[in-house]
Design an enzyme around this catalytic site. Structure first.
Site, PDB file in Angstrom:
ATOM      1  N   ASP A 127       0.865  -1.174   0.000  1.00 40.56           N
ATOM      2  CA  ASP A 127       0.000   0.000   0.000  1.00 40.56           C
ATOM      3  C   ASP A 127       0.904   1.228   0.000  1.00 40.56           C
ATOM      4  O   ASP A 127       2.120   1.121   0.229  1.00 40.56           O
ATOM      5  CB  ASP A 127      -0.901  -0.041   1.242  1.00 40.56           C
ATOM      6  N   ASP A 141      -0.142   4.958   1.362  1.00 40.51           N
ATOM      7  CA  ASP A 141      -0.278   5.838   2.530  1.00 40.51           C
ATOM      8  C   ASP A 141       0.018   5.093   3.821  1.00 40.51           C
ATOM      9  O   ASP A 141      -0.599   4.074   4.126  1.00 40.51           O
ATOM     10  CB  ASP A 141      -1.695   6.423   2.591  1.00 40.51           C
ATOM     11  N   ASP A 143     -15.081  14.891   1.814  1.00 39.14           N
ATOM     12  CA  ASP A 143     -14.867  15.821   0.706  1.00 39.14           C
ATOM     13  C   ASP A 143     -13.398  16.218   0.585  1.00 39.14           C
ATOM     14  O   ASP A 143     -12.888  16.398  -0.529  1.00 39.14           O
ATOM     15  CB  ASP A 143     -15.728  17.065   0.889  1.00 39.14           C
ATOM     16  N   HIS A 146     -10.857  14.399   1.100  1.00 35.84           N
ATOM     17  CA  HIS A 146     -10.160  13.312   0.427  1.00 35.84           C
ATOM     18  C   HIS A 146     -10.614  13.171  -1.026  1.00 35.84           C
ATOM     19  O   HIS A 146      -9.790  13.131  -1.948  1.00 35.84           O
ATOM     20  CB  HIS A 146     -10.406  11.992   1.169  1.00 35.84           C
ATOM     21  N   VAL A 147     -11.920  13.094  -1.242  1.00 39.84           N
ATOM     22  CA  VAL A 147     -12.450  12.760  -2.565  1.00 39.84           C
ATOM     23  C   VAL A 147     -12.300  13.920  -3.545  1.00 39.84           C
ATOM     24  O   VAL A 147     -11.961  13.721  -4.726  1.00 39.84           O
ATOM     25  CB  VAL A 147     -13.929  12.339  -2.449  1.00 39.84           C
ATOM     26  N   ASP A 167      -1.340  -0.791   6.109  1.00 39.64           N
ATOM     27  CA  ASP A 167      -1.488  -0.279   7.476  1.00 39.64           C
ATOM     28  C   ASP A 167      -2.920  -0.374   7.972  1.00 39.64           C
ATOM     29  O   ASP A 167      -3.167  -0.280   9.177  1.00 39.64           O
ATOM     30  CB  ASP A 167      -1.047   1.190   7.538  1.00 39.64           C
TER      31      ASP A 167
END
Length: 506
Positions: free
Chosen positions: A77, A79, A224, A226-227, A357
């Site tokens: 992954d 992040d 919002d 994040h997206v 994580d």
């Protein structure tokens, strides 16, 4: 004799060895009330200088046996796995949430004065969205009553009993609850602290609101961020504040490649975002380390869907309309699904090791339904092990283990009034020592990994979904990628003899 026995008990208590068995085996004569009282007095005396056990903070820890010789493909992954952000990012997210609540949800401007406290919440903490309550829960869903907080205020026993009769949380069969949730993602820490801080501020200021209303508003503005990309834009424009160059990561990836391991990236983040981050961490040639790079994967749906196809990204980051029938090194792909990943690469699902994580989005589906091997990156281990290595922690741990033994032994003399008096006294002493142990971790919630007697529900999930776990990917450098065998330490069950008791006398 007693001093030697106590010292042996102390060291072995850190290695899952029962102090009761060592004590009884070493001194069969210790059976009377005066003997137990004498033992207690020794426990309470100042400890003599000694060498303390030191665990390796950079170690890789094992829940289930894993042979690296069996692994042909290793995935990561992005992040908080490849990219270990600094704690400053949490404060930034918190401040952005406050700004959005004021600007888009008409929350009072005094919220801009609230400050982020990174030490209040911890991963694994459960919360009740109906009541604005945070709590720590053990592996058996029992609420640890001394950790229950309504916003920032610790609740008393009567309040806890009124809200949670029986002091247990009850989930549906699949572990999901609309009301009770768990902090499992580091990105959730500033979000949930924002909910806590805003709810506390509004209630203290006399506003008529409800925990669910504030929760949904905080959840919406965080989603919002994040997206819609505002958070990604801010991070990339200020990348030096959140990521530091780490040549050791490149060295580790190169070590794996030299042992003929195929490497891939599978992340929910967009490519331009991870490109800037990985360039910052290991340089412009970071893509050369990986055989397949996949972004915008929408885990865990990536592992469940069969019909969301891969799309190739052009150099200007636009998905191509050309059908993807194979995954090539040097190309960047988005979306996709697990069926096509395995079909286009020919990888054997039992020979894949994947690191992430987030236990549910990254690890649960691969280990439970795909047969992948899994590794968890748990940054909290650094602080946890540093504390476990401290002399004060080990002294307190020795005391609480010995008190457990004394209380069990003294109860054999009940209902004798003297035995009852000492049992009550020692229970009170044990409660005090347990509280100090918890406060060394965190005055609010204690250790991420264990309660006084059991593991936390967070660690129970970790032990189920991750075969190995460590604080940082680069810790793998100390383990040969083609020959090392990770083997868990045998854990004694309550009904089993301790292995030390089976050794022949010398």
């Amino acid at each position: 004799m007693a001093s030697r026995v106590l010292r042996n008990c102390f060291f072995n208590s850190l290695c899952n060895v029962s102090s009761r068995q060592l004590y009884v085996i070493s001194d069969e004569a210790t059976k009377t009330i005066p003997d137990l009282v004498s033992h207690y007095e020794i426990i309470c005396s100042p400890p003599s200088p000694c060498d303390h056990i030191q665990l390796n903070p950079k170690g890789v820890f094992t829940n289930s046996e894993l042979r690296l010789s069996d692994i042909e493909v290793i995935g990561f992954d992005y992040d908080y796995t490849l990219a270990p952000y600094s704690r400053a990012l949490e404060e930034t997210i918190f401040n952005m949430i406050m700004e959005r609540l004021i600007e888009t949800k008409n929350y009072p401007k005094e919220l801009s004065k609230l400050e982020y406290n990174p030490n209040f919440l911890a991963r694994g903490t459960h919360y009740d969205i109906n009541e604005g309550v945070f709590m720590k829960v053990d592996a058996y869903h029992r609420i640890q009553h001394e950790t229950v907080h309504q916003c920032f205020r610790r609740m008393d026993e009567s309040q806890i009993q009124e809200l949670y009769p029986g002091k247990r949380l009850f989930f549906r069969r699949n572990g999901v609850s609309r009301r009770f949730r768990q902090i499992v993602d580091i990105f959730e820490l500033p979000q949930l602290y924002a909910w806590c801080a805003v709810l506390d501020c509004l209630q203290t200021s006399g506003y008529n609101t409800h925990p669910i209303i504030v929760f949904e508003d905080v959840n919406k503005v965080t989603h919002d961020l994040h997206v819609q990309g505002a958070l990604h834009v801010h991070i990339t424009e200020n990348i030096e504040n959140y990521l530091v160059p780490n040549p050791s990561l490149g060295d580790m990836l190169e070590m794996l490649r030299k042992q003929n391991k195929q490497l891939f990236v599978l992340t929910n983040s967009p490519f331009n975002f991870i490109d800037i981050g990985m360039t910052r961490i290991i340089g412009n040639d970071w893509k050369d380390y990986f055989d397949v790079i996949m972004c915008l994967s929408r885990k865990p749906k990536f592992f469940e869907s069969k019909y969301r196809v891969f799309r190739r990204l052009s150099e200007d980051n636009v998905p191509s309309f050309d059908a993807v029938t194979q995954l090539r090194k040097g190309e960047i792909y988005c979306e996709g699904n697990i069926r096509h990943l395995l079909l286009f690469t020919g990888w054997n699902t039992n020979k894949i090791l994947y690191f992430g994580d987030q236990m549910y989005a990254d690890l649960a589906e691969p280990v439970l339904n795909l047969g992948w091997h899994t590794g968890a990156i748990i940054r909290e281990l650094d602080e946890e092990i540093t504390l476990l290595n401290s002399a004060r922690y080990q002294e307190l741990l020795f005391q609480v283990n010995e008190l457990d033994f004394l209380i069990r032994e003294m109860q054999k003399f009940l209902p004798d009034s003297t035995a009852l008096s000492f049992t009550d006294q020692w229970c009170a002493h044990r409660k005090q020592v347990r509280g100090e142990l918890r406060s060394l971790h965190s005055s609010q919630f204690g250790s991420v990994f264990r309660t006084h007697l059991n593991t936390t529900l967070f660690y129970r999930r970790l032990s189920r979904f991750a075969e190995i776990y460590t604080s940082d990917l680069t810790n793998l450098t100390g383990y040969h990628p083609s020959h090392y065998r990770f083997s868990p330490i045998r854990q004694n069950l309550p009904h089993e003899l301790n292995s030390s008791s089976l050794l022949p006398a010398r």
